[in-house]
Enzyme design. Structure first.
Site, mmCIF file in Angstrom:
data_model
loop_
_atom_site.group_PDB
_atom_site.id
_atom_site.type_symbol
_atom_site.label_atom_id
_atom_site.label_comp_id
_atom_site.label_asym_id
_atom_site.label_seq_id
_atom_site.Cartn_x
_atom_site.Cartn_y
_atom_site.Cartn_z
ATOM 1 N N GLY A 76 0.822 -1.197 0.000
ATOM 2 C CA GLY A 76 0.000 0.000 0.000
ATOM 3 C C GLY A 76 0.856 1.245 0.000
ATOM 4 O O GLY A 76 2.077 1.189 0.168
ATOM 5 N N GLY B 288 2.322 5.788 4.696
ATOM 6 C CA GLY B 288 1.526 6.501 5.681
ATOM 7 C C GLY B 288 0.193 5.890 6.018
ATOM 8 O O GLY B 288 -0.599 6.502 6.745
ATOM 9 N N VAL B 289 -0.104 4.664 5.527
ATOM 10 C CA VAL B 289 -1.406 4.054 5.830
ATOM 11 C C VAL B 289 -1.335 3.117 7.029
ATOM 12 O O VAL B 289 -2.349 2.533 7.411
ATOM 13 C CB VAL B 289 -1.952 3.298 4.601
ATOM 14 N N GLY B 290 -0.144 2.938 7.626
ATOM 15 C CA GLY B 290 -0.046 2.154 8.850
ATOM 16 C C GLY B 290 0.402 0.731 8.666
ATOM 17 O O GLY B 290 0.092 -0.117 9.506
ATOM 18 N N LYS B 291 1.140 0.428 7.602
ATOM 19 C CA LYS B 291 1.587 -0.960 7.388
ATOM 20 C C LYS B 291 2.563 -1.402 8.472
ATOM 21 O O LYS B 291 2.457 -2.515 8.992
ATOM 22 C CB LYS B 291 2.261 -1.085 6.012
ATOM 23 N N SER C 109 -3.561 2.383 -18.612
ATOM 24 C CA SER C 109 -4.874 2.831 -18.161
ATOM 25 C C SER C 109 -5.248 4.219 -18.651
ATOM 26 O O SER C 109 -6.348 4.688 -18.366
ATOM 27 C CB SER C 109 -4.941 2.796 -16.632
ATOM 28 N N LYS D 229 -7.587 4.730 -7.281
ATOM 29 C CA LYS D 229 -7.976 5.742 -8.261
ATOM 30 C C LYS D 229 -9.296 6.405 -7.880
ATOM 31 O O LYS D 229 -9.444 7.625 -8.006
ATOM 32 C CB LYS D 229 -8.071 5.106 -9.641
#
Length: 774
Positions: free
Chosen positions: A297, A300-303, A665, A708
């Site tokens: 991920g 900064g998402v806490g992994k 994409s 996205k």
């Protein structure tokens, strides 16, 4: 002030592991210092010789003078030598010296052989007269004989070839005086004995025990001055300290584990579900192998922090191994002990640090490993992270197998693109997407704000940050998938409030002192000085701030400055030839503008913006599809021709030119941008799109849909066009976000164009282009 004159014969020694030298000298005679001439750089003195070498030639005369004292000394010397093993060449040579040398030379020779302290040897050297020398040496011989007798009584039966000249040294328990060197040697010997005892009582595997016992035998025969002595001892101490069978007991209460995880982290439902599944299976099966998870991920998402929470939930030890930038496979597997400065790898060092064999190992930034001439550390991790192999992981330094099957490995990465396929195949990948605005608000008020208040010494009675203000920080001052920038902004607010609180306490104390001094004039001076330091222009600065300090939008602007992300998307879509696409990066999802312009030329297509090969191919696909369908959609160039590139050059630009862009994409976005350019119509300002295209006009699925969609939601967009086959990915998006957005599922480019323009993008039916052949 008596010394010995000697001739240096040989110097032997080394500087490693510590300076250690042995000086071999031949003694000549004794001398007495008459006058010291100088001390530096080395002492120089005038001396007088006390005994002469030629005096020993007249042995009979000296023997008659000494009489019984000499005979007594000779008798004890012969008795001592005969107690030793005469088959040893050194002992036989010493026996011959007793018969051949003059009696006057024997005290000096035997004193240098038997075990005596340095002080006793100096006393013998100080004794100039022969009578004194014999009287001082005889007690030393007697003590040595008694020690050998006691040693022979207590020694167990050994083979004859075990007897050595070293047996002449006495037992320490019957020696007298201070014996500093002896104590050090015997302490080292005791340490080796204790080390052997620890090895035999440890719970290491049979193979490891066999290797350790072999090494301890080598260590006993090895002199301490050898460099290999320290290496072997360090190796054995490491083997003893490793947790071969020591483990912690897991806490398997699922309800308590769910409470701990919910208290430590908000959202992250996939991660919590996987941990609870592991606990449930552990309750049913005790010998379950540790899973190997990979959290992927944006930053900064806490992994990393969730790995620590998993260890806390399970009641296990936690150890983090940072792999970012590691380019040597020896960091994983260790060095072979043949190398100077060898040491075990990080896996074995981590086990030694935690002291148990079932910790939680966090392999941080596994996607940032690098290759070098020293090998590929990602290849070395294949054995560590393979459940079928890591039960017998062999570190190069240990050279014996160690069981890693009970270790819970958690790897973190920002992207799987840079992880080798073989390594990725061994891990269970769990995607950790970015947070929605609602999740960020909850995280800020549950975790970030209390943490910052504690770090800055503030209390909720001194500062209040409403949820509306937090939402303003998220939308106007940060644009990220995680919460690190949000945490820094909250820290800046707390620092500004801390200044006002400290100033308020100072002002409360200052008027009392000012009234005793200068009266009202001093108060007015304080008021005038305080004006520039305010948070809000409307506050009365002469008084301390009212508590709690409420952070509103005005205070936010004073502290953090003007908003950083206050741009409206619609302002950039005010002319044809502009469309909004959605891109995925390792830092999370991003919106991406595509701009196109045309001019007279020779039919060339120019692409700028640091595009990769895949994106360049998508641009050529888009222009080819539009040229083949130009008549259908009535698309013409500036001269009215359906050949869009006839005397026309097209320039496609992707802003943020310093950032490298690649991927398939952007195909639908390029088609929409060019269709807007040639039709002269504006693309809807609230529409973003993503999807891969083909020459037949089909829209193929792409990855990273959740990231996205969250990026479009952060940017304030309302409609999102995605491939129809990506409909399954919408289930991962939170319900509040899905309710605020409108999703258009497109299977072909016709549907994309109809959704991107107000009123649709109608073209003539394809049946008109078919001719009957009947």
């Amino acid at each position: 002030r008596i010394g010995t004159a000697a001739l240096a014969v040989q110097v032997v020694g080394s500087n490693w592991p510590k300076p250690h030298y042995t000086l071999l000298v031949t003694g000549l005679c004794r001398f007495q210092i008459l006058q010291l001439l100088k001390e530096k750089p080395y002492p120089v003195a005038e001396v007088q010789q006390l005994d002469r070498l030629e005096q020993f030639t007249n042995g009979h005369k000296s023997e008659e003078e000494l009489g019984e004292l000499s005979e007594q000394f000779y008798k004890y010397a012969v008795q001592l030598v005969e107690m030793l093993d005469m088959s040893v060449p050194a002992v036989a040579k010493l026996r011959r010296l007793l018969d051949n040398l003059p009696r006057e030379a024997l005290p000096d020779i035997l004193t240098s052989i038997i075990r005596t302290t340095n002080q006793e040897k100096l006393q013998i050297l100080d004794a100039v007269r022969l009578e004194e020398r014999f009287k001082m040496t005889i007690p030393l011989l007697v003590r040595q004989i008694e020690g050998l007798k006691l040693l022979q009584k207590t020694r167990k039966s050994k083979q004859d070839d075990d007897k050595r000249i070293v047996a002449i040294r006495p037992n320490r328990r019957i020696s007298h005086g201070s014996i500093t060197e002896d104590e050090e040697e015997e302490e080292d010997h005791d340490d080796v004995v204790m080390l052997e005892k620890k090895i035999r009582t440890s719970s290491m595997s049979e193979q490891a025990l066999k290797v350790c016992l072999k090494e301890i035998k080598r260590l006993k025969k090895m002199p301490q001055s050898m460099p290999e002595y320290a290496l072997t001892r360090n190796y054995l101490e490491l083997m003893v300290e490793l947790p071969w069978n020591k483990s912690t007991k897991d806490r398997l209460e699922i309800r308590a584990a769910r409470i701990v995880l919910d208290n430590d982290h908000y959202a992250m439902e996939k991660l919590k579900k996987r941990v609870l599944e592991y606990l449930a299976v552990r309750q049913l099966k005790n010998n379950l192998k540790g899973p190997i998870l990979c959290f992927v991920g944006p930053p900064g998402v806490g992994k990393t922090s969730v790995g620590r929470s998993i260890a806390k939930t399970l009641g296990r030890e936690f150890h983090r191994i940072a792999l970012g930038g590691v380019c040597d496979q020896s960091d994983i597997r260790g060095h072979r002990r043949t190398y100077v400065g060898s040491m075990p790898g990080r896996i074995i060092n981590g086990l030694k640090t935690v002291g148990v064999n079932n910790p939680v190992f966090l392999l941080d930034e596994v996607d940032k490993l690098a290759k070098s001439l020293q090998g590929d550390p990602a290849a070395a991790l294949l054995e560590v992270l393979d459940p079928e192999q890591n039960h017998s992981f062999t570190d190069h330094y240990l050279n014996v197998a160690f069981d890693l099957s009970q270790v819970l490995f958690i790897a973190t990465a920002n992207t799987t693109a840079t992880i080798p396929p073989a390594l990725l195949d061994r891990m269970e990948v769990i995607q950790v997407p970015g947070y929605t605005q609602e999740e960020k608000i909850e995280i800020a008020h549950r975790h970030l704000i209390p943490k910052q208040l504690e770090l800055h010494g503030l209390t909720p009675q001194q500062i209040q940050i409403p949820q509306v203000t937090t939402l303003g920080i998220i939308t106007r001052y940060t644009r990220e998938a995680g919460v690190r920038a949000l945490d820094r902004k909250l820290g800046a607010i707390c620092r500004a409030v801390a200044v006002k609180v400290a100033e308020g306490q100072h002002r409360e104390a200052k008027p009392d002192r000012a009234e005793l001094g200068e009266g009202e004039d001093c108060k007015e001076h304080v008021t005038e000085d305080a004006k520039p330091e305010s948070i809000s222009d409307t506050a009365d600065l002469a008084l301390p701030p009212e508590m709690p300090i409420l952070i509103d939008f005005h205070a936010l602007k004073d502290i953090l400055g003007p908003p950083m992300y206050d741009m409206e998307v619609s302002e950039r879509l005010n002319q044809p030839g502009v469309a909004i696409g959605l891109a995925w990066t390792p830092l999370g999802g991003e919106i991406m503008f595509v701009e196109a312009s045309r001019m007279d030329g020779e039919g060339q297509l120019t692409l700028t913006g640091q595009l990769g090969d895949v994106m360049k191919e998508s641009a050529h696909l888009a222009i080819s599809w539009l040229r083949s369908n130009a008549k259908r959609y009535q698309l013409t160039n500036a001269s009215g021709s359906f050949d869009l590139l006839d005397n026309t050059d097209i320039h496609l630009h992707f802003p943020a030119g310093a950032v490298t862009k690649d991927g398939p994409s952007a195909g639908v976005t390029i088609v929409t941008c060019l269709a807007s350019l040639f039709s002269g119509r504006l693309v809807c300002s609230d529409v973003a799109m993503t999807g891969e295209i083909t020459l037949r006009g089909l829209v193929l699925p792409v990855g990273g849909i959740k990231d996205k969609v969250l990026a479009a939601h952060r940017a304030g967009l309302k409609r999102i066009i995605i491939p129809q086959r990506n409909e399954k990915d919408l289930e991962e998006i939170a319900a509040p976000v899905r309710q605020e957005l409108t999703f258009v599922l497109a299977a072909c480019l016709d549907e994309v164009l109809n959704a991107a323009f107000d009123g649709g993008f109608a073209g003539k039916a394809r049946l008109e282009h078919l001719n009957s052949k009947l």
